[in-house]
Design an enzyme around this catalytic site. Structure first.
Site, PDB file in Angstrom:
ATOM      1  N   PHE A 146       0.854  -1.187   0.000  1.00 39.93           N
ATOM      2  CA  PHE A 146       0.000   0.000   0.000  1.00 39.93           C
ATOM      3  C   PHE A 146       0.889   1.235   0.000  1.00 39.93           C
ATOM      4  CE2 PHE A 146      -2.296   3.621   1.538  1.00 39.93           C
ATOM      5  CZ  PHE A 146      -3.457   3.563   0.799  1.00 39.93           C
ATOM      6  N   ASP A 233       9.286   3.191   2.133  1.00 43.88           N
ATOM      7  CA  ASP A 233       8.054   3.931   2.410  1.00 43.88           C
ATOM      8  C   ASP A 233       7.750   3.777   3.901  1.00 43.88           C
ATOM      9  OD1 ASP A 233       5.541   4.945   2.797  1.00 43.88           O
ATOM     10  OD2 ASP A 233       4.635   3.985   1.045  1.00 43.88           O
ATOM     11  N   LYS A 274       2.199  11.228   7.177  1.00 46.48           N
ATOM     12  CA  LYS A 274       1.380  10.981   8.362  1.00 46.48           C
ATOM     13  C   LYS A 274       1.887  11.675   9.631  1.00 46.48           C
ATOM     14  CE  LYS A 274      -1.213   7.152   6.583  1.00 46.48           C
ATOM     15  NZ  LYS A 274      -0.908   5.995   5.769  1.00 46.48           N
TER      16      LYS A 274
HETATM   17  C1  LIG Z   1      -1.045   6.085   4.256  1.00 46.39           C
HETATM   18  C2  LIG Z   1       0.073   5.579   3.442  1.00 46.39           C
HETATM   19  C3  LIG Z   1       0.433   6.198   2.229  1.00 46.39           C
HETATM   20  C4  LIG Z   1      -0.385   7.290   1.590  1.00 46.39           C
HETATM   21  O1  LIG Z   1      -0.494   8.437   2.358  1.00 46.39           O
HETATM   22  P1  LIG Z   1      -1.632   9.503   2.035  1.00 46.39           P
HETATM   23  O2  LIG Z   1      -1.297  10.678   2.914  1.00 46.39           O
HETATM   24  O3  LIG Z   1      -2.942   8.865   2.393  1.00 46.39           O
HETATM   25  O4  LIG Z   1      -1.556   9.818   0.584  1.00 46.39           O
HETATM   26  C5  LIG Z   1       1.562   5.727   1.566  1.00 46.39           C
HETATM   27  N1  LIG Z   1       2.278   4.722   2.054  1.00 46.39           N
HETATM   28  C6  LIG Z   1       1.961   4.088   3.202  1.00 46.39           C
HETATM   29  C7  LIG Z   1       2.820   2.975   3.690  1.00 46.39           C
HETATM   30  C8  LIG Z   1       0.841   4.500   3.937  1.00 46.39           C
HETATM   31  O5  LIG Z   1       0.516   3.852   5.056  1.00 46.39           O
END
Ligand SMILES: *Cc1c(COP(=O)(O)O)cnc(C)c1O
Length: 426
Positions: A146, A233, A274
């Protein structure tokens, strides 16, 4: 007054139902206030928040230091665009790069934008530094990843709901199984055009899937051998969530003071979002060293809001809170207690197969099929019992409270969770 205007949960839900696009399926609770680990609904019922806005609110709801930075900066200067300099961005970039041990930062707003940015940097690096022919670069990604919701990112998603009818998709991605080093090595061996490997240190949305011990380190070593950029990520796993400032925690300067556990790897490109703002404002960032970041020149990439003074002030305050309050250490210690306490119950129950996770990013695996509504029903009962959590992927429930939670509160939550699970255990 019609039901749509009534200041009740029912009224608020009716408004969203009628006037909002139906791109989410929320738990039927309407929140109107938050403080620390708690949120309150419009009827005044108090809950423990065990989602933390998908780990954006690691520092707790409405943290006074972060809110103070937000309000103070909002009254001074909000947005200049990058057409001009502002007096906050440089300070923020210095602070964040020193914290994580990188030369440079590229500021964006949301996680998905930061992932897109990392992919663009990686491709440009491949053409200009590695010597891959134009338009031929490939980036390796993992099944069940994700990384967000943009067109290019859903192009390499393996979730049919996220992909169906959003094509044609962006080419240039190779998918392999997560936590599988042979698969990675095979692709690297057989493909000269690989530019990068994009990976989550723990797959959060997939159901808090923690890879085998040593996976990230060995994957990074393979990437080095084939001159491929390792792109982490850490949008969900970063900022103390897993008991360290980063789940990959390489040479970041937090290592001795605020981190627990053994250092793992240092990504070539680090993606944060986040909790970089503590949930007060959309703030994301891509970090890399000069040899990589220098491929980006004026006009190559940008964002009207990226690097705005509010984001800079909020981002610095949010990271200061993490350090000052020892949130990585707290997440590490309370995570151990959480899994230990739940494991005691799981040993003698039928309803849960396992608890897994690291730090305060955990999940329980419900003993039912992926299509069953059991996990959802459990979350509904948890809500009645004063704790908010949400299923991820059918029969898995993620538990990720704000990292400011204390031991007494955590044990209170463990008893709410066990009491609830007992209602479903036969
Ligand atoms: C939430 C998330 C994203 C995307 O972030 P948004 O601010 O919702 O665009 C990307 N990578 C990971 C691992 C995430 O948990």
């Amino acid at each position: 007054m019609s039901v749509l205007e009534k200041k009740t949960s029912q009224g608020a839900i009716a408004l969203e139902e009628k006037y909002g696009a139906h791109n989410y399926h929320p738990l039927p609770v309407v929140l109107s206030r938050g403080e620390g680990v708690f949120v309150w609904d419009v009827e005044g019922k108090k809950y423990y928040d065990f989602l933390s806005a998908y780990s954006a609110v690691n520092q707790g709801h409405c943290h006074p230091k972060i809110v103070g930075a937000l309000v103070g900066q909002a009254q001074t200067l909000t947005l200049t665009s990058r057409a001009f300099y502002n007096d906050m961005l440089g300070k923020y970039e210095k602070y964040v790069t020193e914290t994580f041990g990188y030369d440079k930062l590229l500021p964006m707003n949301t996680g998905a934008e930061a992932v897109e940015t990392a992919l663009k940097i990686c491709r440009k690096w491949a053409y200009e530094k590695k010597g891959i022919h134009d338009n031929e670069a490939q980036i390796i990604v993992c099944n069940n990843n994700f990384h967000g919701r943009t067109t290019s990112i859903v192009s390499f998603s393996s979730d049919p709901v996220a992909r169906k009818h959003f094509g044609p998709f962006t080419p240039g991605f190779l998918k392999i199984d997560y936590d599988n080093l042979e698969a990675l090595e095979t692709v690297l061996e057989h493909n000269k055009n690989v530019a990068g490997f994009l990976v989550e240190p723990i797959q959060g949305e997939a159901g808090v899937y923690v890879p085998s011990e040593g996976y990230l380190k060995k994957a990074k070593a393979l990437c080095e051998r084939y001159n491929v950029l390792f792109i982490a990520d850490e949008v969900q796993t970063g900022i103390a969530r897993t008991g360290r400032l980063l789940a990959t925690c390489g040479n970041c300067n937090c290592a001795d003071k605020h981190c627990s556990g053994t250092p793992e790897v240092k990504a070539d490109i680090l993606i944060l979002g986040k909790a970089l703002s503590g949930g007060a404002y959309p703030v994301s960032a891509v970090l890399a060293n000069d040899d990589i970041m220098e491929v980006i020149k004026p006009g190559n990439h940008g964002s009207t809001f990226g690097g705005n003074p509010i984001a800079a002030a909020v981002g610095m305050a949010a990271l200061e809170v993490v350090k000052e309050e020892g949130l990585a250490q707290n997440a590490f210690e309370l995570g151990e207690i959480f899994r230990e306490e739940l494991n005691k119950y799981i040993a003698g129950c039928n309803i849960v197969n396992a608890v897994r996770g690291r730090g305060l990013l955990n999940a329980i695996l419900i003993n039912d099929t992926e299509e069953s509504s059991t996990a959802w029903d459990i979350c509904m009962t948890l809500k009645e019992n004063g704790l908010l959590a949400k299923p991820t992927h059918g029969n898995i429930i993620r538990f990720a409270p704000p990292l400011v939670i204390d031991k007494e509160q955590l044990l209170d939550c463990v008893s709410i969770i066990i009491k609830t699970l007992k209602q479903f255990d036969q």
